[in-house]
Design a protein around this motif. Structure first.
Motif: not given
Length: 105
Positions: A32-35, A39-42, A47-51
């Motif tokens: 669960s922690a890995t998933q 998820f948070l990484f993506f 968000a960084v890619g959009a900026k």
């Protein structure tokens, strides 16, 4: 909660050996922690890619909108000028027709 006794054997709260159950719980928590981390990484990656995309495309977008605005104002002015010409032509034609029809009577 998994605990170990003095022999290093994992035990549950009741004192019996529950090695399989503790490992299953620990593996589920790890999975669960890995998933969640993935998820948070993506989310952050998106968000960084959009900026970055916004920073690169903003000047071109502003220029495109300014050109469209100028074209709209030019076409609107041309339309109003044409409308004014048609209206004044109709008014002069109607006045002339009125004068002709009045003189015929």
């Amino acid at each position: 909660m998994c605990r170990t006794n003095e022999d290093g054997v994992e035990t549950g709260g009741g004192g019996g050996t529950v090695h399989g159950r503790c490992m299953t719980w620990a593996l589920k928590l790890q999975k669960s922690a890995t998933q969640l981390g993935l998820f948070l990484f993506f989310i952050v990656y998106t968000a960084v890619g959009a900026k970055i995309f916004q920073a690169l495309e903003h000047p071109a977008e502003v220029e495109s909108q300014e050109q469209a605005r100028k074209m709209l104002l030019q076409q609107r002015s041309q339309f109003l000028h044409t409308l004014n010409d048609v209206t004044s032509f109709n008014e002069s034609t109607n006045t002339h027709e009125y004068q002709v029809s009045s003189s015929v009577r």
